[in-house]
Enzyme design. Structure first.
Site, PDB file in Angstrom:
ATOM      1  N   TYR A  21       0.842  -1.199   0.000  1.00 19.16           N
ATOM      2  CA  TYR A  21       0.000   0.000   0.000  1.00 19.16           C
ATOM      3  C   TYR A  21       0.878   1.249   0.000  1.00 19.16           C
ATOM      4  CZ  TYR A  21      -4.235  -2.612   1.292  1.00 19.16           C
ATOM      5  OH  TYR A  21      -5.314  -3.452   1.298  1.00 19.16           O
TER       6      TYR A  21
ATOM      7  N   TYR B  99      -0.780  -9.966   0.624  1.00 21.43           N
ATOM      8  CA  TYR B  99       0.269  -9.449   1.509  1.00 21.43           C
ATOM      9  C   TYR B  99       0.144 -10.099   2.885  1.00 21.43           C
ATOM     10  CZ  TYR B  99      -3.464  -6.205   3.053  1.00 21.43           C
ATOM     11  OH  TYR B  99      -4.635  -5.660   3.511  1.00 21.43           O
TER      12      TYR B  99
ATOM     13  N   ARG C 296      -3.196 -12.016   3.654  1.00 18.21           N
ATOM     14  CA  ARG C 296      -4.475 -11.572   3.114  1.00 18.21           C
ATOM     15  C   ARG C 296      -4.552 -11.969   1.645  1.00 18.21           C
ATOM     16  NH1 ARG C 296      -7.928  -8.128   4.398  1.00 18.21           N
ATOM     17  NH2 ARG C 296      -9.175  -9.914   3.833  1.00 18.21           N
TER      18      ARG C 296
ATOM     19  N   HIS D 226      -7.255  -8.504  -2.613  1.00 17.72           N
ATOM     20  CA  HIS D 226      -8.563  -7.884  -2.388  1.00 17.72           C
ATOM     21  C   HIS D 226      -8.500  -6.394  -2.711  1.00 17.72           C
ATOM     22  CE1 HIS D 226      -6.323  -7.316   1.359  1.00 17.72           C
ATOM     23  NE2 HIS D 226      -6.993  -6.181   1.473  1.00 17.72           N
TER      24      HIS D 226
ATOM     25  N   HIS E   3     -10.484  -2.900  -1.389  1.00 13.41           N
ATOM     26  CA  HIS E   3     -11.412  -2.324  -0.409  1.00 13.41           C
ATOM     27  C   HIS E   3     -12.376  -1.378  -1.121  1.00 13.41           C
ATOM     28  CE1 HIS E   3      -9.007  -3.511   3.207  1.00 13.41           C
ATOM     29  NE2 HIS E   3      -7.999  -3.437   2.361  1.00 13.41           N
TER      30      HIS E   3
END
Ligand SMILES: [Fe+3]
Lengths: 199, 243
Positions: free
Chosen positions: B111, B151, B161, B164, B166
């Protein structure tokens, strides 16, 4: 019978720790500008977990009526302007990520007007909060009443809450601030757990 | 049937049995952040039946191409995907003019966020991982982005995770507020992920985007379809329903 079976809703998921990239724009916690009608107030508090520790990665959102008690929504006779990016003034919606060290959040807004109660009469002026955080799998909803409003005594929603938990919905006016500051901590869990509403 | 649509609104409330519980021990951070008392059910007033969706959808700029919106003049690295679908209300009717905001990791699983991470994966200077758009008159939204990488996270040993995206939607009523995550159908990591598995078994599949060949763009991007159902109901001006 004959009632249409509702469509199943898409499940909620946590906002996680990184929502600030998209939902943390500076300035979204200020709902007012110089032209906004109404009495300026500041609403602030902390978001705390069940251990009393600050929630360092929470998101508090505010939804409220304007000073005349109207929501910016078609159900309240508001016509959405065309989607052309016009300046719309007071929308009644704000966002504030909690501060990393303290869990603090704050909004600069106006005192909302009273909104009708479909059960009869008027509701006491109140603001609606939506609370999310890493570690929360769904959003929580609550209301904030202001402790200097006499109408609180007759508000149906507030009075329906057990007396010993009612204080979790009422923000306390601080002495001497201009504009007046109202303070209310939000507790996700524990002995002072905030009353959350099923909306 | 009209009375079904305008009564107490019980059929458009947030349906908790479709959503995860607040307390879910496999996701450790829920333990101190989940209420232990029952919610108080309120007779819905304009405070609950209205919400910020219409007012906020009127002002945001479209920013739906995450492969270029970093504004560097360069293109983000990774597998380009089109993500599209319809936003529907509790009655299955399309919700137009709704702001959809997304954020995600880059192709390597990083991120662009100031918070520290111990995951040694590269940032992409041409990818912010943030976008937004509006639904059109048929409730349809569409993004062009990069397929995110999985990640690691610290929930349990060797925790990952699954890939995905969000998503955040404001919707027509207060209780429509939805933050969710889009996953990719067929991902073998889903069943190992406590966040995905926190949703009730009957509703997990509603978080899956499915490959749709009609959405794929030849020689450019693969296509994925993801519909979203919100609580609440879409209201149009002139349908004032209180008193
Ligand atoms: Fe994530």
């Amino acid at each position: 019978m004959g009632r249409p079976r509702r469509t199943r809703q898409t499940p909620s998921q946590t906002v996680g720790p990184f929502f600030g990239m998209a939902l943390g724009r500076e300035g979204d916690e200020v709902l007012v500008d110089d032209d906004t009608p109404g009495e300026r107030i500041r609403l602030e508090g902390r978001l705390l977990d069940g251990n009393g520790d600050p929630v360092e990665d929470g998101l508090v959102e505010l939804w409220q009526a304007d000073a005349s008690g109207r929501y910016r929504h078609p159900l309240d006779d508001w016509d959405p302007p065309p989607s052309t990016g016009d300046a719309r003034g007071f929308t009644g919606f704000g966002r504030c990520p909690t501060a990393f060290e303290t869990g603090a959040w704050a909004f600069d807004t106006i005192r909302p007007g009273a909104v009708a109660d479909p059960a009869g009469g008027m509701q006491a002026p109140h603001l609606n909060l939506v609370v999310q955080a890493r570690g929360m799998l769904d959003a929580l909803f609550t209301r904030v009443y202001l402790d200097d409003e006499p109408a609180n005594e007759a508000d149906r929603v507030l009075q329906s809450v057990p007396a010993e938990r009612r204080a979790t919905l009422v923000a306390t006016r601080q002495d001497g601030d201009d504009p007046p500051t109202f303070v209310l901590d939000l507790h996700l869990q524990g002995p002072d757990e905030t009353v959350f509403l099923d909306v | 049937m009209a009375s079904d649509r305008v009564g107490s609104g019980d059929d458009v409330r947030r349906a908790h049995d479709d959503h995860p519980p607040f307390r879910y021990p496999d996701y450790k951070s829920t333990m101190a952040r989940s209420p232990e008392r029952d919610m108080v059910t309120v007779l819905r007033t304009l405070s609950e039946r209205t919400g910020p969706g219409p007012a906020w959808s009127a002002v945001e700029d479209d920013d739906a191409d995450l492969t270029t919106n970093a504004g560097t003049g360069g293109r983000a690295i990774g597998a380009r995907i089109v993500v599209t679908g319809r936003v529907l209300d509790a009655h299955g009717a399309p919700v137009p003019d709704t702001l959809v905001e997304i954020w995600q990791a880059n192709a390597a699983g990083r991120y662009t966020h100031w918070r520290e991470t111990e995951y040694d994966a590269p940032l992409d200077p041409n990818f912010l991982g943030v976008g937004q758009c509006h639904t059109d008159a048929d409730g349809i939204y569409e993004f062009l982005t990069i397929r995110p990488g999985p990640y690691p996270w610290g929930n349990h040993p060797n925790a990952w995770r699954p890939a995905h995206v969000h998503l955040s939607l404001l919707g027509p009523a207060l209780g429509s507020r939805l933050v969710t995550q889009l996953y990719f159908a067929g991902d073998p990591m889903l069943e190992l992920d406590p966040i995905y598995c926190s949703a009730p078994p009957h509703s997990r599949h509603r978080m899956l985007a499915h490959y749709d060949h009609d959405v794929s763009v030849e020689n450019w991007a693969t296509g994925w379809r993801f519909d979203i159902v919100l609580a609440g109901e879409h209201a149009t001006p002139g349908e004032r329903q209180d008193d």
